[in-house]
Enzyme design. Structure first.
Site, PDB file in Angstrom:
ATOM      1  N   HIS A 126       0.842  -1.199   0.000  1.00  0.00           N
ATOM      2  CA  HIS A 126       0.000   0.000   0.000  1.00  0.00           C
ATOM      3  C   HIS A 126       0.872   1.242   0.000  1.00  0.00           C
ATOM      4  O   HIS A 126       2.089   1.160   0.136  1.00  0.00           O
ATOM      5  CB  HIS A 126      -0.995  -0.013   1.157  1.00  0.00           C
ATOM      6  CG  HIS A 126      -0.388   0.092   2.530  1.00  0.00           C
ATOM      7  ND1 HIS A 126       0.420  -0.889   3.069  1.00  0.00           N
ATOM      8  CD2 HIS A 126      -0.466   1.072   3.475  1.00  0.00           C
ATOM      9  CE1 HIS A 126       0.795  -0.530   4.283  1.00  0.00           C
ATOM     10  NE2 HIS A 126       0.279   0.661   4.551  1.00  0.00           N
ATOM     11  N   HIS A 147       1.334   3.935   1.934  1.00  0.00           N
ATOM     12  CA  HIS A 147       1.858   4.713   3.066  1.00  0.00           C
ATOM     13  C   HIS A 147       3.377   4.851   2.995  1.00  0.00           C
ATOM     14  O   HIS A 147       4.079   3.923   2.600  1.00  0.00           O
ATOM     15  CB  HIS A 147       1.431   4.084   4.398  1.00  0.00           C
ATOM     16  CG  HIS A 147       0.001   4.372   4.743  1.00  0.00           C
ATOM     17  ND1 HIS A 147      -0.713   3.629   5.654  1.00  0.00           N
ATOM     18  CD2 HIS A 147      -0.845   5.340   4.292  1.00  0.00           C
ATOM     19  CE1 HIS A 147      -1.940   4.117   5.754  1.00  0.00           C
ATOM     20  NE2 HIS A 147      -2.049   5.151   4.933  1.00  0.00           N
ATOM     21  N   ASP A 149       5.793   4.730   5.044  1.00  0.00           N
ATOM     22  CA  ASP A 149       6.688   3.762   5.694  1.00  0.00           C
ATOM     23  C   ASP A 149       6.711   2.418   4.950  1.00  0.00           C
ATOM     24  O   ASP A 149       7.336   1.465   5.414  1.00  0.00           O
ATOM     25  CB  ASP A 149       6.306   3.562   7.176  1.00  0.00           C
ATOM     26  CG  ASP A 149       4.887   3.046   7.368  1.00  0.00           C
ATOM     27  OD1 ASP A 149       3.964   3.584   6.720  1.00  0.00           O
ATOM     28  OD2 ASP A 149       4.698   2.096   8.150  1.00  0.00           O
ATOM     29  N   HIS A 150       6.043   2.341   3.785  1.00  0.00           N
ATOM     30  CA  HIS A 150       6.092   1.111   2.973  1.00  0.00           C
ATOM     31  C   HIS A 150       6.667   1.358   1.575  1.00  0.00           C
ATOM     32  O   HIS A 150       6.986   0.396   0.875  1.00  0.00           O
ATOM     33  CB  HIS A 150       4.690   0.482   2.889  1.00  0.00           C
ATOM     34  CG  HIS A 150       4.177   0.077   4.236  1.00  0.00           C
ATOM     35  ND1 HIS A 150       4.190  -1.229   4.687  1.00  0.00           N
ATOM     36  CD2 HIS A 150       3.715   0.824   5.269  1.00  0.00           C
ATOM     37  CE1 HIS A 150       3.738  -1.259   5.936  1.00  0.00           C
ATOM     38  NE2 HIS A 150       3.442  -0.028   6.307  1.00  0.00           N
ATOM     39  N   HIS A 205      -7.548  -0.367   5.497  1.00  0.00           N
ATOM     40  CA  HIS A 205      -6.447   0.469   6.010  1.00  0.00           C
ATOM     41  C   HIS A 205      -6.178   1.578   4.989  1.00  0.00           C
ATOM     42  O   HIS A 205      -6.123   2.755   5.330  1.00  0.00           O
ATOM     43  CB  HIS A 205      -5.226  -0.426   6.230  1.00  0.00           C
ATOM     44  CG  HIS A 205      -4.014   0.282   6.725  1.00  0.00           C
ATOM     45  ND1 HIS A 205      -3.916   0.792   7.993  1.00  0.00           N
ATOM     46  CD2 HIS A 205      -2.832   0.564   6.120  1.00  0.00           C
ATOM     47  CE1 HIS A 205      -2.727   1.368   8.139  1.00  0.00           C
ATOM     48  NE2 HIS A 205      -2.048   1.245   7.016  1.00  0.00           N
ATOM     49  N   ASP A 246      -0.258  -3.886   6.228  1.00  0.00           N
ATOM     50  CA  ASP A 246      -0.876  -3.319   7.427  1.00  0.00           C
ATOM     51  C   ASP A 246      -2.349  -3.715   7.535  1.00  0.00           C
ATOM     52  O   ASP A 246      -3.151  -2.994   8.135  1.00  0.00           O
ATOM     53  CB  ASP A 246      -0.760  -1.780   7.422  1.00  0.00           C
ATOM     54  CG  ASP A 246       0.665  -1.318   7.699  1.00  0.00           C
ATOM     55  OD1 ASP A 246       1.546  -2.168   7.921  1.00  0.00           O
ATOM     56  OD2 ASP A 246       0.890  -0.097   7.684  1.00  0.00           O
ATOM     57  N   HIS A 262       4.237  -4.593  10.629  1.00  0.00           N
ATOM     58  CA  HIS A 262       4.777  -3.967  11.840  1.00  0.00           C
ATOM     59  C   HIS A 262       4.919  -4.957  12.990  1.00  0.00           C
ATOM     60  O   HIS A 262       4.145  -5.907  13.100  1.00  0.00           O
ATOM     61  CB  HIS A 262       3.861  -2.825  12.311  1.00  0.00           C
ATOM     62  CG  HIS A 262       3.861  -1.644  11.387  1.00  0.00           C
ATOM     63  ND1 HIS A 262       4.728  -0.588  11.529  1.00  0.00           N
ATOM     64  CD2 HIS A 262       3.109  -1.370  10.296  1.00  0.00           C
ATOM     65  CE1 HIS A 262       4.504   0.297  10.568  1.00  0.00           C
ATOM     66  NE2 HIS A 262       3.521  -0.155   9.803  1.00  0.00           N
TER      67      HIS A 262
HETATM   68 FE    FE Z   1       2.738   0.885   8.046  1.00  0.00          FE
HETATM   69 ZN    ZN Z   2       0.074   1.658   6.541  1.00  0.00          ZN
END
Ligand code: FE
Ligand code: ZN
Length: 257
Positions: free
Chosen positions: A57, A59, A61-62, A115, A134, A172
């Site tokens: 996805h 985001h 942090d990915h 999400h 996530d 995570h």
């Molecule tokens: Fe994340």
């Molecule tokens: Zn995420």
């Protein structure tokens, strides 16, 4: 077919990095790209060269490492069709029901809206593994940011339908705090009590708690246990639908301290 080697590690404080390596062909994929420098150093330490990134996805942090890893390795980036515009350097977009042929192995794509709208997961049945991003965590699930509770309920439930020996790799390391919430809503679950003890021991030793298996999650993760009489009693939702129980669990988790 040679078994795929899985190399999970923690980076950016609580993100999972995950490398998949086929020792027969040398093909190496990163599931998401939370941290280009960390991924490159784990590759280097093993003498692996990155050939693919599988993005779950959009985001930050990915996807933050996409551009740098592409520049360095020329890897092919495969990600969610519905979020293609938000995935840097994406080469190929896929959605639920698609199959990806990778190094002689087949990955099935699962749609997981909730999400984020276009979140996807990758199932690698030949090696009993699923990469959930996530959407599903060990003992928990992702926050519902872009989709509806009903969508997230269906997205999470899919993982419970995979073979129970499927290893769950998630985005995570949140297991220890997830365990506190899970125990608050289902304190009498013996499998959960045991898992919580194991998780505390692993974290105290600086170790990872993932992968678990989908079978373990069915026995312990409240978001896959909406039929549990104990959970329903705790929420005072004895005769509600599973989707309603799920939504109430998710709402409570959002503010749980
Ligand atoms: Fe994340
Ligand atoms: Zn995420």
């Amino acid at each position: 077919m040679t078994p795929i080697v899985f190399h999970p590690f923690i980076c950016r404080s609580d993100n999972y990095g995950l490398l998949l390596h086929d020792p027969e062909t040398g093909a190496t994929a990163s599931v998401d790209a939370p941290d280009a420098a960390a991924i490159a150093s784990h590759l280097e330490a093993r003498g692996w060269k990155l050939t693919h990134i599988f993005t779950t996805h959009h985001h930050q942090d990915h996807i933050e490492g996409n551009e740098a890893l592409k520049q360095r390795f020329g890897c092919i980036i495969i990600g969610p069709r519905a979020e293609a515009a938000q995935i840097p350097a994406i080469d190929q977009s896929v959605s639920g029901g698609d199959q990806i042929s990778w190094s002689g192995h087949t990955l099935s794509v699962l749609n997981c809206p909730g999400h984020t709208k276009g979140h996807i997961a990758f199932h690698l049945p030949s090696d009993q593994a699923v990469f959930a991003g996530d959407t599903l965590f060990s003992l928990g699930c992702g926050r519902v940011f872009e989709g509806t509770m009903d969508e997230m309920y269906r997205s999470v439930s899919q993982f419970g339908e995979l073979p129970p020996d499927t290893r769950l790799f998630c985005g995570h390391e949140y297991t220890q705090s997830n365990a506190r919430f899970a125990l608050a809503v289902e304190p009498g679950n013996a499998a959960l009590q045991q898992r919580a003890v194991e998780v505390d021991r692993l974290r105290a030793a600086g170790q990872m708690t993932c992968p678990s298996t989908t079978g373990q999650e069915l026995a312990t993760n409240p978001f896959l246990r909406t039929g549990s009489a104990e959970i329903r009693r705790a929420l005072k939702l004895d005769s509600a639908s599973d989707a309603e129980v799920f939504a109430e669990l998710r709402r409570r988790k959002d503010t749980f301290k």
